[in-house]
Design a protein around this motif. Structure first.
Motif, mmCIF file in Angstrom:
data_model
loop_
_atom_site.group_PDB
_atom_site.id
_atom_site.type_symbol
_atom_site.label_atom_id
_atom_site.label_comp_id
_atom_site.label_asym_id
_atom_site.label_seq_id
_atom_site.Cartn_x
_atom_site.Cartn_y
_atom_site.Cartn_z
ATOM 1 N N TRP A 1 1.061 -1.405 0.188
ATOM 2 C CA TRP A 1 -0.096 -0.196 -0.409
ATOM 3 C C TRP A 1 0.883 1.136 -0.140
ATOM 4 N N ASP A 2 2.329 1.413 0.878
ATOM 5 C CA ASP A 2 3.211 2.043 0.597
ATOM 6 C C ASP A 2 3.102 2.995 -0.639
ATOM 7 N N ARG A 3 3.572 2.189 -1.604
ATOM 8 C CA ARG A 3 3.768 2.304 -2.955
ATOM 9 C C ARG A 3 2.557 2.408 -3.982
ATOM 10 N N VAL A 4 1.526 2.582 -3.365
ATOM 11 C CA VAL A 4 -0.075 2.997 -4.480
ATOM 12 C C VAL A 4 0.090 4.519 -3.474
ATOM 13 N N VAL A 5 0.270 4.802 -2.388
ATOM 14 C CA VAL A 5 0.175 6.389 -1.420
ATOM 15 C C VAL A 5 1.204 6.597 -2.440
ATOM 16 N N ARG A 6 2.441 6.620 -2.617
ATOM 17 C CA ARG A 6 3.370 7.524 -3.792
ATOM 18 C C ARG A 6 3.103 7.715 -4.901
ATOM 19 N N GLU A 7 2.580 6.808 -5.425
ATOM 20 C CA GLU A 7 1.295 6.957 -6.552
ATOM 21 C C GLU A 7 0.796 8.883 -6.251
ATOM 22 N N LEU A 8 -0.057 8.113 -5.664
ATOM 23 C CA LEU A 8 -1.252 8.928 -5.315
ATOM 24 C C LEU A 8 -0.690 10.397 -4.931
ATOM 25 N N THR A 9 0.518 10.163 -4.472
ATOM 26 C CA THR A 9 0.921 11.835 -4.078
ATOM 27 C C THR A 9 2.202 12.323 -5.000
ATOM 28 N N GLY A 10 2.438 11.904 -6.425
ATOM 29 C CA GLY A 10 3.621 11.688 -7.155
ATOM 30 C C GLY A 10 4.257 11.889 -7.386
ATOM 31 N N ALA A 11 4.694 11.101 -6.211
ATOM 32 C CA ALA A 11 6.343 10.417 -5.821
ATOM 33 C C ALA A 11 6.158 10.675 -3.948
ATOM 34 N N ARG A 12 5.665 12.229 -3.825
ATOM 35 C CA ARG A 12 6.041 12.559 -3.212
ATOM 36 C C ARG A 12 6.317 12.101 -1.702
ATOM 37 N N GLY A 13 4.895 11.426 -1.425
ATOM 38 C CA GLY A 13 4.473 10.798 0.111
ATOM 39 C C GLY A 13 4.009 11.625 0.460
ATOM 40 N N ALA A 14 3.417 10.764 1.537
ATOM 41 C CA ALA A 14 2.073 11.441 2.481
ATOM 42 C C ALA A 14 2.766 12.572 3.569
ATOM 43 N N ASP A 15 2.041 13.085 4.478
ATOM 44 C CA ASP A 15 2.687 13.808 5.622
ATOM 45 C C ASP A 15 2.101 13.939 6.860
ATOM 46 N N HIS A 16 1.503 12.689 7.177
ATOM 47 C CA HIS A 16 1.158 11.729 7.881
ATOM 48 C C HIS A 16 0.458 10.487 7.639
ATOM 49 N N VAL A 17 1.292 10.043 8.652
ATOM 50 C CA VAL A 17 0.813 8.893 8.916
ATOM 51 C C VAL A 17 0.073 8.199 10.031
ATOM 52 N N PHE A 18 -1.142 8.125 9.962
ATOM 53 C CA PHE A 18 -1.754 7.583 11.218
ATOM 54 C C PHE A 18 -1.426 6.306 11.737
ATOM 55 N N GLU A 19 -0.287 5.606 12.353
ATOM 56 C CA GLU A 19 0.050 4.067 12.476
ATOM 57 C C GLU A 19 -0.866 3.176 13.177
ATOM 58 N N LEU A 20 -1.229 2.035 12.838
ATOM 59 C CA LEU A 20 -2.341 1.704 13.861
ATOM 60 C C LEU A 20 -2.140 0.481 13.739
ATOM 61 N N ALA A 21 -1.292 -0.342 12.933
ATOM 62 C CA ALA A 21 -1.390 -1.849 12.725
ATOM 63 C C ALA A 21 0.355 -2.167 13.687
ATOM 64 N N GLY A 22 1.141 -1.654 13.962
ATOM 65 C CA GLY A 22 2.384 -1.564 14.090
ATOM 66 C C GLY A 22 3.505 -2.981 13.610
ATOM 67 N N GLY A 23 4.259 -3.715 13.762
ATOM 68 C CA GLY A 23 5.215 -4.194 13.663
ATOM 69 C C GLY A 23 5.819 -4.211 12.678
ATOM 70 N N GLU A 24 5.720 -4.910 11.137
ATOM 71 C CA GLU A 24 6.979 -4.738 10.315
ATOM 72 C C GLU A 24 5.850 -3.478 9.601
ATOM 73 N N ASN A 25 4.626 -3.253 9.641
ATOM 74 C CA ASN A 25 4.115 -2.067 8.720
ATOM 75 C C ASN A 25 4.683 -1.074 8.960
ATOM 76 N N LEU A 26 5.240 -0.903 10.105
ATOM 77 C CA LEU A 26 5.685 0.530 10.211
ATOM 78 C C LEU A 26 6.782 0.832 8.828
ATOM 79 N N GLY A 27 7.580 0.159 8.583
ATOM 80 C CA GLY A 27 7.694 0.286 7.268
ATOM 81 C C GLY A 27 7.685 0.468 6.818
ATOM 82 N N ALA A 28 6.629 -0.465 6.610
ATOM 83 C CA ALA A 28 5.672 0.368 5.272
ATOM 84 C C ALA A 28 5.518 2.121 5.328
ATOM 85 N N SER A 29 4.464 2.147 6.571
ATOM 86 C CA SER A 29 4.796 3.779 6.630
ATOM 87 C C SER A 29 5.717 4.777 6.856
ATOM 88 N N VAL A 30 6.788 4.125 6.980
ATOM 89 C CA VAL A 30 8.425 5.436 6.339
ATOM 90 C C VAL A 30 8.356 5.345 4.825
#
Length: 335
Positions: free
Chosen positions: A215-244
């Motif tokens: 999903w992190d790849r899709v976020v970058r595509e949707l933001t024109g490769a810029r990335g999100a300004d703020h991520v609500f990390e609610l899953a933990g584990g290795e998902n934090l890496g995707a948030s970064v």
């Protein structure tokens, strides 16, 4: 009055017991409870995962009530009989840094799953005028957590992109508050049906993470490769890496939940190069809660309540929460 009491760990050990209606001491108020919203931490507490020397059994669970003041003790100045109030999640955290002596209702402090509750007057705020008790009861933990992350610490503003993970109470408050501040919102969720529902609530984009695990790849595509300004990390584990990886350079991650993961892990190089601000969010203080209440009235915000249960249906309400809810699960204590 009736009050839910946990004498041994396990939902099967919850019992409705008869107790005297409490009387207020100096600086205390008695609240006739109208509704209590449930949080995942209530499941952990009842299961015994958060019971320690500071919160011995027997105990009454839950922290989030909406009700009406029916009695005041000597010296009370903040409330009068007839005032509609909400409990604060933290007893004793008024502003600034959380003091070490502060406690959590339904943890180190008595919980609120009772028909009447006595509170220190400092542990309550006035309820919003625009919500009934069921909706208002969802604010003390889930609503304030989202507000504290986005507004108090995150300074959300128009034109930003916020990624929200999931469709629980905090997530949907985050969606609504971010949109109210003019931000674009991308929600990751577990099904196409939930994706459609968050779009109807105002999400700009929704990603079914089961269909699209990266999903992190899709976020970058949707933001024109810029990335999100703020991520609500609610899953933990290795998902934090995707948030970064989904974050823009210098962006912010709010650590809010773990969904069962006991730890989180970061990818080293993206973390160094991305320069993220990563901050844990432990709900918030009373001053921010009072600001949230004013915002709820100003915005006419309507919390998302999945289902309401009767007071004697607490075990069913907890089971609903455990299997997953779209928004909040609330127990109605009184009409």
């Amino acid at each position: 009055m009736s009050q839910w009491v946990l004498r041994e760990a396990g939902v099967q050990n919850l019992r409705l017991e008869e107790r005297p209606v409490p009387t207020p001491g100096v600086g205390e108020i008695v609240v006739r409870v109208a509704a209590v919203s449930l949080n995942y931490r209530d499941l952990w507490f009842i299961a015994g995962d958060q019971v320690d020397a500071s919160s011995p059994l027997p105990a009454t669970p839950a922290s989030d009530l909406a009700g009406t003041v029916v009695g005041v003790g000597a010296g009370v100045k903040r409330f009068a009989e007839g005032d509609d109030v909400l409990s604060t999640f933290w007893g004793g955290w008024i502003d600034g840094e959380c003091p070490p002596e502060a406690g959590v209702l339904g943890g180190s402090l008595p919980g609120v799953l009772a028909q009447y509750v006595v509170l220190n007057e400092a542990w309550a705020v006035r309820a919003p005028r625009s919500l009934d008790a069921v909706a208002a009861s969802t604010l003390p933990c889930a609503g304030l957590t989202a507000w504290f992350a986005l507004v108090e610490k995150g300074a959300v503003r128009a034109g930003q992109t916020v990624v929200i993970q999931g469709t629980g109470g905090v997530a949907l408050f985050g969606l609504q508050l971010a949109r109210a501040h003019g931000a674009q919102v991308i929600v990751t969720t577990s099904s196409a049906a939930k994706a459609q529902r968050v779009l109807e609530l105002g999400a700009t984009h929704a990603i079914d993470r089961n269909a699209t695990p990266e999903w992190d790849r899709v976020v970058r595509e949707l933001t024109g490769a810029r990335g999100a300004d703020h991520v609500f990390e609610l899953a933990g584990g290795e998902n934090l890496g995707a948030s970064v990886r989904a974050l823009r350079q210098g962006g912010r991650i709010s650590l809010i939940g773990t969904l069962g993961a006991g730890s989180m892990s970061l990818p080293s190089v993206p973390s160094f190069l991305g320069r993220p601000t990563i901050q844990g969010i432990g709900v918030g203080h009373r001053r921010a809660f009072e600001e949230l209440v004013r915002a709820v009235d100003a915005l006419a915000l309507k919390p998302v309540v999945d289902q309401v249960y009767a007071f004697d249906e607490l075990p069913a309400a907890l089971a609903h929460l455990e299997r997953g809810a779209f928004g909040k699960v609330v127990v109605r204590v009184a009409d």
